[in-house]
Design an enzyme around this catalytic site. Structure first.
Site, short mmCIF file in Angstrom:
data_model
loop_
_atom_site.label_atom_id
_atom_site.label_comp_id
_atom_site.label_asym_id
_atom_site.label_seq_id
_atom_site.Cartn_x
_atom_site.Cartn_y
_atom_site.Cartn_z
N ASP A 73 7.61 6.45 8.58
CA ASP A 73 7.40 6.14 9.40
C ASP A 73 6.30 6.82 9.66
O ASP A 73 5.95 8.42 9.69
CB ASP A 73 8.47 6.24 10.76
CG ASP A 73 7.96 4.85 11.86
OD1 ASP A 73 7.26 3.92 11.27
OD2 ASP A 73 7.75 5.52 12.86
N HIS A 102 -1.22 12.21 5.18
CA HIS A 102 -0.30 12.71 6.40
C HIS A 102 0.72 12.45 5.28
O HIS A 102 2.17 12.96 5.15
CB HIS A 102 -0.02 11.73 7.37
CG HIS A 102 -0.50 10.23 6.44
ND1 HIS A 102 -1.59 10.21 6.42
CD2 HIS A 102 0.30 9.39 7.23
CE1 HIS A 102 -1.13 9.11 6.59
NE2 HIS A 102 -0.34 8.13 7.32
N LYS A 162 -7.22 11.28 -2.04
CA LYS A 162 -6.04 10.32 -0.46
C LYS A 162 -4.49 11.17 -0.38
O LYS A 162 -4.15 11.51 1.02
CB LYS A 162 -5.89 9.33 -0.43
CG LYS A 162 -5.52 8.90 0.19
CD LYS A 162 -4.99 7.27 0.66
CE LYS A 162 -4.46 6.89 2.28
NZ LYS A 162 -3.65 5.73 2.01
N GLY A 194 1.03 -1.05 -0.10
CA GLY A 194 0.37 -0.05 0.55
C GLY A 194 0.58 1.17 -0.01
O GLY A 194 0.60 2.09 -0.63
#
Length: 208
Positions: free
Chosen positions: A70, A188, A183, A12
Site C-alpha cells: 500500500d 518509495h 525510477k 503499473g
C-alpha cells in the site's frame, strides 16, 4: 518458493514488481491470474494496516505466498493528504470532488494541482509499505519513501498515478520522465520491495 502473488490489479504496480523481481527467478502473479476472485476491502487508516490486511486476506484465501503493498502521496501543505486516500482522492470531499473526465489518475492530479494552485510550499513524499505473507510461515514487512516536491504541471508519460507531478529530491525531472530502471532505484516502492527481497533472500536463498 517459485511463485508469489502480488495483491494488485494495477498494471503499473505489477510492471514495476516484475522489473524489480526479474533477477530472482520467482514467477510473479497478479489477482487477474487467479481462477477465483475475492475482494479485500482497504479500509485501514494507515498504509501498514491496508498492506497487512490485504496480504493476510489473499494469502489465507489462495493458500500461496503473497506480497501486498500500500502506498500513497503525502503533501505537507495539505497536512499529509491524500495519504491513504491517494488512489481515490478525486472523490474525497476535500473542498469539492473532482469529476473524472479522462481517468482516475488524471482526476487525482487535477484535484491536487487545483488545491495547490496558490501554494509555494510544495514539499511532499511518496510512502510505501510492502508486506510478505506466507500462510505457513511468519510474515515480513518493509517500508520505503521518496521525498520531493509537486510540480506546477504534469510532465512525462512513463509513470502512473501521481508520477507526472512528483519531482524527486535532487532531480529536475518528474517520476514520469525517468526511465523505469532509474525510477525503481529511487522510488518509495522500489526501496520497500528491494528491502523485502533482501529479507526473503535470507529465508529462501534467492539470487539477488
Amino acid at each position: 518458493m517459485d511463485k508469489i502473488l502480488i495483491a494488485t490489479t494495477n498494471k503499473g504496480k505489477l510492471r514495476e514488481f516484475r522489473q524489480i523481481f526479474a533477477q530472482t527467478g520467482i514467477q510473479i502473479l497478479s489477482l487477474d491470474d487467479m481462477p477465483e476472485r475475492v475482494d479485500v476491502e482497504e479500509d485501514g487508516k494507515t498504509f501498514m494496516e491496508n498492506a497487512v490486511k490485504k496480504a493476510e486476506g489473499y494469502g489465507k484465501f489462495y493458500k500461496i505466498p503473497v506480497i501486498a503493498e500500500d502506498s500513497g502521496l503525502e503533501v505537507e501543505a495539505l497536512d499529509g493528504y491524500p495519504g491513504v486516500y491517494s488512489a481515490r482522492f478525486y472523490e474525497i470531499d476535500f473542498g469539492e470532488k473532482e469529476p473524472v473526465k479522462k481517468d482516475k489518475d488524471t482526476a487525482n492530479i487535477n484535484k491536487l494541482l487545483r488545491l495547490l494552485a496558490n501554494v509555494k510550499k510544495r514539499e511532499a513524499r511518496f510512502v510505501s509499505v510492502a508486506v510478505f505473507y506466507n500462510p505457513y510461515e511468519e510474515g515480513l514487512i518493509a517500508e520505503g519513501e521518496c521525498r520531493g516536491k509537486i510540480a506546477l504541471q504534469p510532465r512525462g508519460e512513463k509513470g502512473f498515478g501521481y508520477d507526472p507531478i512528483f519531482v524527486p529530491e535532487g532531480y529536475t525531472k518528474t517520476m514520469a520522465e525517468l526511465e523505469p530502471e532509474e525510477k525503481n532505484r529511487i522510488s518509495h516502492r522500489g526501496k520497500a520491495v528491494k528491502k523485502l527481497i533482501s529479507m526473503l533472500s535470507k529465508v529462501y536463498s534467492l539470487p539477488i
